[in-house]
Design a protein around this motif. Structure first.
Motif, PDB file in Angstrom:
ATOM      1  N   ALA A  46     -24.402 -25.806  20.161  1.00 41.62           N
ATOM      2  CA  ALA A  46     -23.551 -25.340  19.060  1.00 41.62           C
ATOM      3  C   ALA A  46     -23.845 -26.123  17.781  1.00 41.62           C
ATOM      4  CB  ALA A  46     -22.080 -25.474  19.433  1.00 41.62           C
ATOM      5  N   GLU A  47     -24.050 -27.440  17.926  1.00 35.98           N
ATOM      6  CA  GLU A  47     -24.315 -28.241  16.719  1.00 35.98           C
ATOM      7  C   GLU A  47     -25.648 -27.843  16.078  1.00 35.98           C
ATOM      8  OE1 GLU A  47     -23.504 -32.445  16.867  1.00 35.98           O
ATOM      9  OE2 GLU A  47     -24.876 -32.837  15.205  1.00 35.98           O
ATOM     10  N   ALA A  48     -26.645 -27.617  16.898  1.00 33.73           N
ATOM     11  CA  ALA A  48     -27.944 -27.196  16.345  1.00 33.73           C
ATOM     12  C   ALA A  48     -27.811 -25.853  15.627  1.00 33.73           C
ATOM     13  CB  ALA A  48     -28.985 -27.121  17.458  1.00 33.73           C
ATOM     14  N   LEU A  49     -27.019 -24.951  16.208  1.00 37.35           N
ATOM     15  CA  LEU A  49     -26.821 -23.641  15.571  1.00 37.35           C
ATOM     16  C   LEU A  49     -26.089 -23.796  14.240  1.00 37.35           C
ATOM     17  CD1 LEU A  49     -25.815 -21.587  18.746  1.00 37.35           C
ATOM     18  CD2 LEU A  49     -27.860 -21.190  17.353  1.00 37.35           C
ATOM     19  N   GLU A  50     -25.088 -24.687  14.223  1.00 34.79           N
ATOM     20  CA  GLU A  50     -24.329 -24.920  12.974  1.00 34.79           C
ATOM     21  C   GLU A  50     -25.223 -25.426  11.854  1.00 34.79           C
ATOM     22  OE1 GLU A  50     -21.221 -27.724  13.814  1.00 34.79           O
ATOM     23  OE2 GLU A  50     -20.267 -26.301  15.198  1.00 34.79           O
ATOM     24  N   ARG A  51     -26.258 -26.178  12.221  1.00 28.42           N
ATOM     25  CA  ARG A  51     -27.142 -26.737  11.179  1.00 28.42           C
ATOM     26  C   ARG A  51     -28.153 -25.729  10.658  1.00 28.42           C
ATOM     27  NH1 ARG A  51     -25.362 -32.324  11.103  1.00 28.42           N
ATOM     28  NH2 ARG A  51     -23.530 -31.773  12.269  1.00 28.42           N
ATOM     29  N   GLY A  52     -28.130 -24.519  11.181  1.00 31.33           N
ATOM     30  CA  GLY A  52     -29.087 -23.506  10.725  1.00 31.33           C
ATOM     31  C   GLY A  52     -30.511 -23.861  11.101  1.00 31.33           C
ATOM     32  N   ALA A  53     -30.670 -24.403  12.311  1.00 22.81           N
ATOM     33  CA  ALA A  53     -31.992 -24.874  12.746  1.00 22.81           C
ATOM     34  C   ALA A  53     -32.999 -23.740  12.852  1.00 22.81           C
ATOM     35  CB  ALA A  53     -31.863 -25.566  14.103  1.00 22.81           C
ATOM     36  N   ARG A  54     -34.267 -24.088  12.660  1.00 24.21           N
ATOM     37  CA  ARG A  54     -35.383 -23.202  13.030  1.00 24.21           C
ATOM     38  C   ARG A  54     -35.801 -23.606  14.434  1.00 24.21           C
ATOM     39  NH1 ARG A  54     -38.540 -20.475   8.975  1.00 24.21           N
ATOM     40  NH2 ARG A  54     -37.067 -20.082   7.303  1.00 24.21           N
ATOM     41  N   TRP A  55     -36.139 -22.641  15.264  1.00 21.12           N
ATOM     42  CA  TRP A  55     -36.433 -22.912  16.668  1.00 21.12           C
ATOM     43  C   TRP A  55     -37.924 -22.864  16.901  1.00 21.12           C
ATOM     44  CZ3 TRP A  55     -32.393 -24.665  19.366  1.00 21.12           C
ATOM     45  CH2 TRP A  55     -31.143 -24.468  18.780  1.00 21.12           C
ATOM     46  N   LEU A  56     -38.440 -23.960  17.409  1.00 22.79           N
ATOM     47  CA  LEU A  56     -39.892 -24.093  17.611  1.00 22.79           C
ATOM     48  C   LEU A  56     -40.215 -24.118  19.101  1.00 22.79           C
ATOM     49  CD1 LEU A  56     -42.679 -24.821  16.261  1.00 22.79           C
ATOM     50  CD2 LEU A  56     -42.045 -27.218  16.571  1.00 22.79           C
ATOM     51  N   GLY A  57     -41.228 -23.363  19.485  1.00 21.11           N
ATOM     52  CA  GLY A  57     -41.697 -23.425  20.862  1.00 21.11           C
ATOM     53  C   GLY A  57     -42.907 -24.339  20.927  1.00 21.11           C
ATOM     54  N   LYS A  58     -44.036 -23.787  21.370  1.00 20.43           N
ATOM     55  CA  LYS A  58     -45.245 -24.599  21.469  1.00 20.43           C
ATOM     56  C   LYS A  58     -45.976 -24.688  20.128  1.00 20.43           C
ATOM     57  CE  LYS A  58     -48.620 -25.522  24.987  1.00 20.43           C
ATOM     58  NZ  LYS A  58     -48.920 -25.334  26.392  1.00 20.43           N
ATOM     59  N   GLY A  59     -45.493 -23.957  19.127  1.00 20.35           N
ATOM     60  CA  GLY A  59     -46.122 -23.997  17.804  1.00 20.35           C
ATOM     61  C   GLY A  59     -47.510 -23.376  17.817  1.00 20.35           C
ATOM     62  N   ALA A  60     -47.720 -22.408  18.724  1.00 24.44           N
ATOM     63  CA  ALA A  60     -49.065 -21.866  18.919  1.00 24.44           C
ATOM     64  C   ALA A  60     -49.326 -20.605  18.108  1.00 24.44           C
ATOM     65  CB  ALA A  60     -49.288 -21.572  20.407  1.00 24.44           C
ATOM     66  N   ASN A  61     -48.288 -20.130  17.434  1.00 26.29           N
ATOM     67  CA  ASN A  61     -48.424 -18.845  16.742  1.00 26.29           C
ATOM     68  C   ASN A  61     -47.786 -18.942  15.365  1.00 26.29           C
ATOM     69  OD1 ASN A  61     -49.279 -16.081  17.299  1.00 26.29           O
ATOM     70  ND2 ASN A  61     -47.146 -15.559  16.915  1.00 26.29           N
ATOM     71  N   LEU A  62     -47.918 -20.125  14.762  1.00 21.23           N
ATOM     72  CA  LEU A  62     -47.078 -20.463  13.621  1.00 21.23           C
ATOM     73  C   LEU A  62     -47.859 -21.150  12.513  1.00 21.23           C
ATOM     74  CD1 LEU A  62     -44.133 -20.812  12.544  1.00 21.23           C
ATOM     75  CD2 LEU A  62     -44.065 -22.973  13.810  1.00 21.23           C
ATOM     76  N   LEU A  63     -47.595 -20.684  11.265  1.00 20.91           N
ATOM     77  CA  LEU A  63     -48.107 -21.365  10.077  1.00 20.91           C
ATOM     78  C   LEU A  63     -46.911 -21.948   9.330  1.00 20.91           C
ATOM     79  CD1 LEU A  63     -50.390 -22.009   8.034  1.00 20.91           C
ATOM     80  CD2 LEU A  63     -49.852 -19.815   6.938  1.00 20.91           C
ATOM     81  N   VAL A  64     -46.930 -23.260   9.114  1.00 16.69           N
ATOM     82  CA  VAL A  64     -45.833 -23.915   8.393  1.00 16.69           C
ATOM     83  C   VAL A  64     -46.346 -24.359   7.026  1.00 16.69           C
ATOM     84  CG1 VAL A  64     -44.179 -25.817   8.391  1.00 16.69           C
ATOM     85  CG2 VAL A  64     -44.831 -24.749  10.559  1.00 16.69           C
ATOM     86  N   GLY A  65     -45.547 -24.108   5.985  1.00 16.41           N
ATOM     87  CA  GLY A  65     -45.925 -24.459   4.614  1.00 16.41           C
ATOM     88  C   GLY A  65     -46.096 -25.959   4.421  1.00 16.41           C
ATOM     89  N   ASP A  66     -46.857 -26.302   3.375  1.00 17.97           N
ATOM     90  CA  ASP A  66     -47.222 -27.705   3.135  1.00 17.97           C
ATOM     91  C   ASP A  66     -46.033 -28.575   2.710  1.00 17.97           C
ATOM     92  OD1 ASP A  66     -49.993 -27.155   3.653  1.00 17.97           O
ATOM     93  OD2 ASP A  66     -50.033 -26.117   1.722  1.00 17.97           O
ATOM     94  N   GLU A  67     -44.986 -27.930   2.158  1.00 16.90           N
ATOM     95  CA  GLU A  67     -43.825 -28.721   1.705  1.00 16.90           C
ATOM     96  C   GLU A  67     -42.871 -29.039   2.842  1.00 16.90           C
ATOM     97  OE1 GLU A  67     -43.864 -29.803  -1.355  1.00 16.90           O
ATOM     98  OE2 GLU A  67     -45.710 -28.652  -1.602  1.00 16.90           O
ATOM     99  N   GLY A  68     -43.075 -28.425   3.994  1.00 18.54           N
ATOM    100  CA  GLY A  68     -42.166 -28.660   5.111  1.00 18.54           C
ATOM    101  C   GLY A  68     -40.886 -27.858   4.968  1.00 18.54           C
ATOM    102  N   LEU A  69     -39.874 -28.257   5.730  1.00 24.98           N
ATOM    103  CA  LEU A  69     -38.643 -27.461   5.790  1.00 24.98           C
ATOM    104  C   LEU A  69     -37.415 -28.311   5.504  1.00 24.98           C
ATOM    105  CD1 LEU A  69     -39.750 -25.730   9.012  1.00 24.98           C
ATOM    106  CD2 LEU A  69     -39.010 -24.446   7.034  1.00 24.98           C
ATOM    107  N   PRO A  70     -36.449 -27.749   4.752  1.00 26.15           N
ATOM    108  CA  PRO A  70     -35.217 -28.498   4.477  1.00 26.15           C
ATOM    109  C   PRO A  70     -34.239 -28.493   5.650  1.00 26.15           C
ATOM    110  CG  PRO A  70     -35.160 -26.368   3.370  1.00 26.15           C
ATOM    111  CD  PRO A  70     -36.502 -26.465   4.044  1.00 26.15           C
ATOM    112  N   MET A  71     -34.331 -27.485   6.518  1.00 27.34           N
ATOM    113  CA  MET A  71     -33.394 -27.426   7.648  1.00 27.34           C
ATOM    114  C   MET A  71     -34.043 -28.061   8.884  1.00 27.34           C
ATOM    115  SD  MET A  71     -35.332 -24.634   7.341  1.00 27.34           S
ATOM    116  CE  MET A  71     -34.523 -23.318   6.453  1.00 27.34           C
ATOM    117  N   PRO A  72     -33.235 -28.491   9.861  1.00 30.87           N
ATOM    118  CA  PRO A  72     -33.843 -29.108  11.031  1.00 30.87           C
ATOM    119  C   PRO A  72     -34.636 -28.097  11.861  1.00 30.87           C
ATOM    120  CG  PRO A  72     -31.460 -28.996  11.294  1.00 30.87           C
ATOM    121  CD  PRO A  72     -31.761 -28.471   9.937  1.00 30.87           C
TER     122      PRO A  72
END
Ligand code: EPU
Length: 312
Positions: A46-72
């Motif tokens: 519940a706490e992770a959901l409240e923080r508006g988290a992004r959910w990461l798996g193995k990171g095998a199908n993902l491009l993340v921007g160079d500035e990173g992310l403001p949310m957990p």
């Protein structure tokens, strides 16, 4: 600017929290920093959901921007990593389970189907979300029901497979759905035959894909069965095309690789623009992203006719 997202002390005690570059957690080896938590304790969901988290798996199908992310960014951990018998031919599987572990479990126990996913790099949660697959099958082919938290909700619920309009590379559930686990309904099979089938698939992949270099797998969805994206990009003469630290793989044209492990997300965005523009101008084909993009420019989802040839 990155805003450090603090969790409560209790959360930080029961789960693992640190600031990390997401390049360390993605197979592309690209991505700026974020507060990353491994959610070991289900009671803290519940706490992770409240923080508006992004959910990461193995990171095998993902491009993340160079500035990173403001949310957990949260990865599911201990309480979501299990494979349990739940009846004849039925397995209950947690979303944090490595897909390869599930495939091996099924082969060893003579349960047919998942061996068709051998070699797909993913957690079970990521594979469900993307309906990841091979030429033989898709993840949701064997699923009886999934446990999810739908976007905007704060409680998990079970959804029957029959209520999911799954298609090629999509679970059919809304973007932002968090997958916690699933139940699989499997038919009996001969372990030796299943092992051979899985082994053949892995070998075919290793023979045709640049698996030794950092990448996010196939970049684009296949526009049709007749015209796979790799074949099209190859025909356009783009194998080996480079921008900054990335290039179109000379092995398989639907892979963008990061050979020096020093590429920027911006390089990928520019190369993707070049590929999509060329495919549209020369063949009238709209290539759609297969990989997920976080904190990247909207142009990845724009129609290629709206993109200029100029580099941003
Ligand atoms: N081809 C070329 N040039 C290339 C690459 C491919 O001509 O550079 C041709 C191949 O010769 C073949 C056709 O294109 O005739 C299709 O290629 P391939 O068999 O490699 O399959 P694919 O459609 O490119 C799909 C999935 C892969 C999965 C493989 C094997 C998509 C977008 N890709 O690739 O999934 O591993 O089948 O099952 O659906 C992924 O999802 O990240 C991924 C890599």
């Amino acid at each position: 600017m990155i805003v450090m997202a603090a969790f409560t002390d209790g959360f930080a005690t029961r789960n693992r929290v640190q600031t990390q570059r997401l390049a360390e957690l993605t197979t592309f080896r690209i991505g700026g920093p974020a507060t990353v938590a491994v959610l070991d304790a289900r009671e803290d969901l519940a706490e992770a959901l409240e923080r508006g988290a992004r959910w990461l798996g193995k990171g095998a199908n993902l491009l993340v921007g160079d500035e990173g992310l403001p949310m957990p960014v949260v990865r599911l951990g201990r309480d979501f990593d299990f494979i349990r018998e739940a009846g004849a031919g039925v397995l209950a599987v947690g979303a944090a389970t490595d897909l390869a572990k599930l495939v091996n479990h099924c082969i060893a126990h003579g349960l047919a189907g998942p061996e068709g996913l051998a070699g797909v790099p993913a957690t079970v949660g990521g594979a469900l979300r993307m309906n990841a697959g091979t030429v033989h099958c898709w993840t949701l082919d064997f699923v009886r029901r999934v446990e999810v938290v739908l976007p905007g909700r704060d409680q998990p619920e079970w959804i029957e497979r029959s209520a999911m309009p799954a298609v090629y590379r999509s679970s059919g559930l809304p973007a932002g759905t968090l997958f916690l686990g699933c139940e699989l309904a499997l038919t009996p099979g001969d372990p030796q035959a299943l092992k051979e089938r899985g082994g053949k698939l892995k070998k075919a992949k290793a023979d045709s894909q640049p698996l030794a270099l950092p990448s996010a797998g196939c970049v684009f969805k296949n526009p049709s069965k007749e015209l796979p994206a790799g074949k099209l990009i190859d025909q356009l003469g783009l194998k080996g095309a480079r921008v900054g630290g990335v290039e179109v793989s000379p092995v398989h044209a639907n892979f963008i690789v990061n050979p020096g492990r020093d590429a920027l997300a911006q390089d990928v965005v520019r190369l993707v623009r070049r590929i999509r523009r060329t495919a549209f101008k020369e063949r009238g084909v709209v290539l759609e992203m297969e990989i997920e993009a976080w904190a990247c420019p909207d142009e990845l989802r724009a129609h290629p006719a709206e993109l200029s040839d100029e580099h941003p």
